[in-house]
Structures are given as C-alpha cells and as structure tokens.
Design an enzyme around this catalytic site. Sequence first.
Site, PDB file in Angstrom:
ATOM      1  N   ASN A  23       6.132  -5.513  -9.521  1.00 44.52           N
ATOM      2  CA  ASN A  23       4.698  -5.527  -9.226  1.00 44.52           C
ATOM      3  C   ASN A  23       3.823  -5.152 -10.410  1.00 44.52           C
ATOM      4  O   ASN A  23       2.605  -5.269 -10.332  1.00 44.52           O
ATOM      5  CB  ASN A  23       4.392  -4.636  -8.010  1.00 44.52           C
ATOM      6  CG  ASN A  23       4.847  -5.322  -6.727  1.00 44.52           C
ATOM      7  OD1 ASN A  23       5.164  -6.517  -6.751  1.00 44.52           O
ATOM      8  ND2 ASN A  23       4.895  -4.588  -5.631  1.00 44.52           N
ATOM      9  N   CYS A 116       0.462 -13.438   5.291  1.00 44.07           N
ATOM     10  CA  CYS A 116       1.910 -13.508   5.106  1.00 44.07           C
ATOM     11  C   CYS A 116       2.579 -12.650   6.169  1.00 44.07           C
ATOM     12  O   CYS A 116       1.905 -12.054   6.996  1.00 44.07           O
ATOM     13  CB  CYS A 116       2.310 -13.091   3.703  1.00 44.07           C
ATOM     14  SG  CYS A 116       2.174 -11.346   3.414  1.00 44.07           S
ATOM     15  N   ARG A 121      -3.803  -9.784   4.965  1.00 41.54           N
ATOM     16  CA  ARG A 121      -3.978  -9.623   3.523  1.00 41.54           C
ATOM     17  C   ARG A 121      -5.120 -10.469   2.943  1.00 41.54           C
ATOM     18  O   ARG A 121      -4.899 -11.367   2.115  1.00 41.54           O
ATOM     19  CB  ARG A 121      -2.665  -9.887   2.783  1.00 41.54           C
ATOM     20  CG  ARG A 121      -1.538  -9.014   3.286  1.00 41.54           C
ATOM     21  CD  ARG A 121      -0.265  -9.194   2.537  1.00 41.54           C
ATOM     22  NE  ARG A 121      -0.291  -8.566   1.234  1.00 41.54           N
ATOM     23  CZ  ARG A 121       0.707  -8.647   0.355  1.00 41.54           C
ATOM     24  NH1 ARG A 121       1.778  -9.339   0.653  1.00 41.54           N
ATOM     25  NH2 ARG A 121       0.640  -8.043  -0.803  1.00 41.54           N
ATOM     26  N   ASP A 306       5.899   0.094   0.477  1.00 40.85           N
ATOM     27  CA  ASP A 306       7.026  -0.734   0.031  1.00 40.85           C
ATOM     28  C   ASP A 306       8.376  -0.020   0.168  1.00 40.85           C
ATOM     29  O   ASP A 306       9.416  -0.635  -0.075  1.00 40.85           O
ATOM     30  CB  ASP A 306       6.822  -1.184  -1.423  1.00 40.85           C
ATOM     31  CG  ASP A 306       5.741  -2.241  -1.542  1.00 40.85           C
ATOM     32  OD1 ASP A 306       5.286  -2.750  -0.499  1.00 40.85           O
ATOM     33  OD2 ASP A 306       5.334  -2.551  -2.679  1.00 40.85           O
TER      34      ASP A 306
HETATM   35  C1  EPZ Z   1       0.382  -4.756  -3.636  1.00 42.29           C
HETATM   36  O1  EPZ Z   1      -0.145  -5.715  -2.739  1.00 42.29           O
HETATM   37  C2  EPZ Z   1       1.860  -5.037  -3.761  1.00 42.29           C
HETATM   38  N1  EPZ Z   1       2.064  -6.400  -4.239  1.00 42.29           N
HETATM   39  C3  EPZ Z   1       2.537  -4.878  -2.403  1.00 42.29           C
HETATM   40  O2  EPZ Z   1       3.937  -5.057  -2.582  1.00 42.29           O
HETATM   41  C4  EPZ Z   1       2.259  -3.460  -1.897  1.00 42.29           C
HETATM   42  O3  EPZ Z   1       2.805  -3.353  -0.594  1.00 42.29           O
HETATM   43  C5  EPZ Z   1       0.754  -3.195  -1.861  1.00 42.29           C
HETATM   44  O4  EPZ Z   1       0.175  -3.431  -3.171  1.00 42.29           O
HETATM   45  C6  EPZ Z   1       0.411  -1.769  -1.462  1.00 42.29           C
HETATM   46  O5  EPZ Z   1       0.991  -0.865  -2.353  1.00 42.29           O
HETATM   47  C7  EPZ Z   1       1.996  -6.654  -5.542  1.00 42.29           C
HETATM   48  O6  EPZ Z   1       1.719  -5.796  -6.367  1.00 42.29           O
HETATM   49  C8  EPZ Z   1       2.310  -8.045  -5.963  1.00 42.29           C
HETATM   50  P1  EPZ Z   1      -3.490  -4.005  -1.443  1.00 42.29           P
HETATM   51  P2  EPZ Z   1      -1.718  -5.923  -2.590  1.00 42.29           P
HETATM   52  O7  EPZ Z   1      -4.586  -4.881  -1.962  1.00 42.29           O
HETATM   53  O8  EPZ Z   1      -2.340  -5.688  -3.911  1.00 42.29           O
HETATM   54  C9  EPZ Z   1      -6.181  -4.877   2.442  1.00 42.29           C
HETATM   55  C10 EPZ Z   1       6.040  -6.013  -2.220  1.00 42.29           C
HETATM   56  O9  EPZ Z   1       6.883  -5.948  -1.273  1.00 42.29           O
HETATM   57  N2  EPZ Z   1      -7.051  -5.695   1.584  1.00 42.29           N
HETATM   58  O10 EPZ Z   1      -3.375  -2.622  -1.972  1.00 42.29           O
HETATM   59  O11 EPZ Z   1      -1.931  -7.223  -1.922  1.00 42.29           O
HETATM   60  C11 EPZ Z   1      -4.788  -5.449   2.611  1.00 42.29           C
HETATM   61  O12 EPZ Z   1      -4.761  -6.451   3.621  1.00 42.29           O
HETATM   62  C12 EPZ Z   1       4.570  -6.191  -1.938  1.00 42.29           C
HETATM   63  O13 EPZ Z   1       6.383  -5.953  -3.409  1.00 42.29           O
HETATM   64  C13 EPZ Z   1      -8.208  -6.224   2.100  1.00 42.29           C
HETATM   65  O14 EPZ Z   1      -8.536  -6.039   3.281  1.00 42.29           O
HETATM   66  O15 EPZ Z   1      -2.068  -4.741  -1.611  1.00 42.29           O
HETATM   67  C14 EPZ Z   1      -3.980  -4.227   2.949  1.00 42.29           C
HETATM   68  O16 EPZ Z   1      -4.102  -3.930   4.308  1.00 42.29           O
HETATM   69  C15 EPZ Z   1       4.266  -6.381  -0.497  1.00 42.29           C
HETATM   70  N3  EPZ Z   1      -9.019  -6.954   1.272  1.00 42.29           N
HETATM   71  C16 EPZ Z   1      -4.668  -3.129   2.114  1.00 42.29           C
HETATM   72  O17 EPZ Z   1      -5.958  -3.637   1.802  1.00 42.29           O
HETATM   73  C17 EPZ Z   1      -8.712  -7.180  -0.035  1.00 42.29           C
HETATM   74  O18 EPZ Z   1      -9.476  -7.865  -0.733  1.00 42.29           O
HETATM   75  C18 EPZ Z   1      -3.965  -2.747   0.827  1.00 42.29           C
HETATM   76  O19 EPZ Z   1      -3.597  -3.939   0.137  1.00 42.29           O
HETATM   77  C19 EPZ Z   1      -7.533  -6.632  -0.554  1.00 42.29           C
HETATM   78  C20 EPZ Z   1      -6.708  -5.890   0.270  1.00 42.29           C
END
Ligand code: EPZ
Length: 419
Positions: A23, A116, A121, A306
């Site tokens: 990541n 997904c 997300r 994760d």
């Molecule tokens: C990153 O995803 C990681 N992916 C995820 O790992 C990890 O679970 C996650 O961060 C949390 O630590 C990568 O780095 C590629 P977020 P990300 O934006 O950036 C909501 C794995 O298994 N949200 O911190 O997509 C979202 O839906 C993966 O390696 C919005 O609502 O996570 C979630 O509920 C899976 N609007 C929360 O925020 C937005 O614009 C946190 O998501 C963005 C996010």
Amino acid sequence: MDKLAIIGGRPLYGEVAISGAKNSALKVMAAALLTDKKLTLTNVPQLADVEMLARLLAQHGALIDFADGTLTLHAKDIASTEAPYDLVRKMRASFNVLGPLLAREGKAKVSLPGGCAIGARPVDLHLKALTAMGAQIELDEGYVIAEAPDGLKGADITWPFVSVGASEHTMLAAVLAKGVTVIENAAREPEIADLAACLNAMGAKIEGAGRSSIRIEGVDRLHAAEHRVLPDRIETGAYAMAVGATGGELTLTGTDSELLGAALAALKEAGLDIDDTEKGLRIKKTEARCKAVDIVTQPFPGFPTDLQAQFMALMATAEGAATIKETIFENRFMHAPELSRMGAQISVDGQNATVRGVARLKGAPVMATDLRASMSLVIAGLAAEGQTMVNRVYHLDRGFERLEEKLQNCGALIERVKD
Ligand code: EPZ
C-alpha cells in the site's frame, strides 16, 4: 483458478523476510507521473497489484523496468491522460493517477473505481480536494473528467473523517500546485510518511506527514530520485498472528514493531512474546493458547482494519470470547462464515463480531472475497486439524509476496494446487 492446500497443526519456526509495503508501493509508483525524470524504487514487492499499476503507468507513457525488487519508472512524456475502466476497476489504487496527471498535464480522464467486496468506498473526498485546488470536475459515463488549464493552486482542506487514499491523493496533486496546501485531519498511516519521503526526495516540500496536519508547498517541478519502500506492516502483523494461532517462534526480518500501532499491544495482550532483536522482530508463543482480546479497528495508530480478519482467525483459537468491532468498512466480515465452516464460533451483528475461541479448528474447503480475508483463512488452515483448501488464491497474490514459500521455509505444509 489456483488453490492453496494446507495441512494444519504444525508450529512455525524460522525466519521470514518481510516485503516492502504494497500500500506504499502503489502510491509512490503514481508519483512517477509527476516528473519527466526517472524514479527508482527499491524494496518493491512482486505482487499482482504492483504489476497491474505498472501496466497502467506504461499506458500513460512511463518506461518501466522491474527486477529483483527494484522498479524504475520514467515518464519522460505522458502518452495518454486517460485511465480506462478496465485497469481502474480491477484495483482502486489506480484512481490515484488522477491527481498527478492533472497536476502535470492540466487534464485527466480517469474511470471511477466503483465499490468493492469490503464496502462502497466512495472517492468524494478525493474529488473535493482536487476541486478546492481549482480543478473543474465533471462525471460522465463512469469517468471523472478533470481540467485545470492554469494549473492547480494551494488550498486549505479539512477532512470530516480520516481517509488514507484521499490524504495521499491530495499530496500527490498538491506538490506541483501553486502555493501552499494544508490538509487537516489527515491520515497518519506510515504509508503517508513514506509517500511524503519519496516526494520530498523528488524535490517536493512536504512537512508534517505522519501527523494530522500536513503542509505542502508547491514547487515548479520535481526531479529524479531513489526511494526505498517501507516494510509491509500488514504482512508483519499477519505472520505474527500466524504464530499466535499455530505456536512456534518466528523472526520477521526487515520490519519494525513501531509500524504495528495498536496491533502490537493486542498481540502482546493475547500472550505473544514480541521483541525487537538485532535480526528483526521476534515473535514467540509460550502458552498453549492465546487469550481473547477485544479490538476496534481505527485509523493509525489504532488497530488496522487490514489486520482485522487475520486477528479474527487468531481469536477463533484463543481462550475466552473476544469482540471485534469494524469501524472503517461496512462489509468486512466475509471471512466470518468461512471461519465458521472450520469450526470457529463467531456471531456477527452489524459492525460487531463476537468470537468464542475453540481448542481446535477443523480443516475445510474455504473461499474468501478479498485479500486480507483470504489470509485469515490461511492462518486458520495452518492452525486447524486436517486439510484446508483455500480457493481463489489470486486474492493472496495481490498482496502477500511468495506466501507459500515463506511459510514452507518455516515448517508449514502448504502447497499451491494449479488448476
Ligand atoms: C487504504 O484504502 C488501503 N488501500 C486499504 O487496504 C485500507 O484498508 C484502508 O486504506 C484503511 O487503512 C490502499 O492503500 C491501496 P480510506 P483507502 O480512504 O485509501 C471512506 C488492502 O487490503 N471514504 O482510508 O481506500 C471509505 O469508504 C486495502 O490492502 C469515503 O467515504 O481507505 C472508508 O469507509 C483494503 N470517501 C473510509 O473512508 C472518500 O473519498 C476509509 O477509507 C474516501 C474514503
């Protein structure tokens, strides 16, 4: 589709070299689009996700060379500012090319990633940040069409909640914006500081990454750089949890206990001995069974979402009842019914799961719908009596480098069965 056949019940002994963080690699790779000079990344894991993003970057015009963990990316000219649905749909991190393309070329058309298996997300925070920086954004037929003909400009951005991806994406765009961007309530995951270190090595001016307020002073251009990707904290935690479930002693080399955040305390409370030694992080199980520990997933330094699935597999064999609360994603308990097929006692109620540990899990054919859930089934299989067949190994190939080889070297009976 390949499967993994595991005969469980053997403790793990030996050394595991922890790979570079998937990541982080996926974000620093996107930084290559910000400059016409070469970016050299080391400690890059050989994973399906890394290869998929490399294909997308090549499509944007980057010349790519990847051998022995060293990835060089050279986006001398941008051949296309469009990221097609097929390449973004398969991996959400591809969406992060939007900011760099917009910052460098003043325009981009990138497919929306969609939901997904673990949740909806959305990317609204990403788009709000780019809009605040002066981008004009339209959504059309599943694509984000963005323009900033006069370039992006610095902005003050305050998130309503913490998002790793939006914090990273904003940094990737703001480094070439005119003026200063400040992100408040930024994510503090170690991968954020790693991305900032890479961008700063390229000539960016970022302060505060790793804290909740990040300040980015835009620069005119970035230059060539070399950056070593930080160790994978999720892989680190997963192997530690495997020791908790199977017993034994592993030394995890090339990693650091500080990266584990609250997971370290949870593992110690569960009864594992964990020490930083000269060779690496030593994980030892001295009791016959781990103890139940309650956890709540939180942004870093809280317990990482994760590692939630892997921790559930550990708790399925622990003494007592543990509650696990998932607060980051709305649908991240798909491993629970699969673990139950192996004899785990788990009840799920919305965002809460209660796991009552059993003395022994039983092997079974299982299947998961995402990467970390698949790893939890591998851990359960290693601890279980008899054979477990984990289907859909391609999930694991996305995020755990040389998984069967690393486990075999420590005494596990695990084999890939080709279809
Ligand atoms: C990153 O995803 C990681 N992916 C995820 O790992 C990890 O679970 C996650 O961060 C949390 O630590 C990568 O780095 C590629 P977020 P990300 O934006 O950036 C909501 C794995 O298994 N949200 O911190 O997509 C979202 O839906 C993966 O390696 C919005 O609502 O996570 C979630 O509920 C899976 N609007 C929360 O925020 C937005 O614009 C946190 O998501 C963005 C996010």
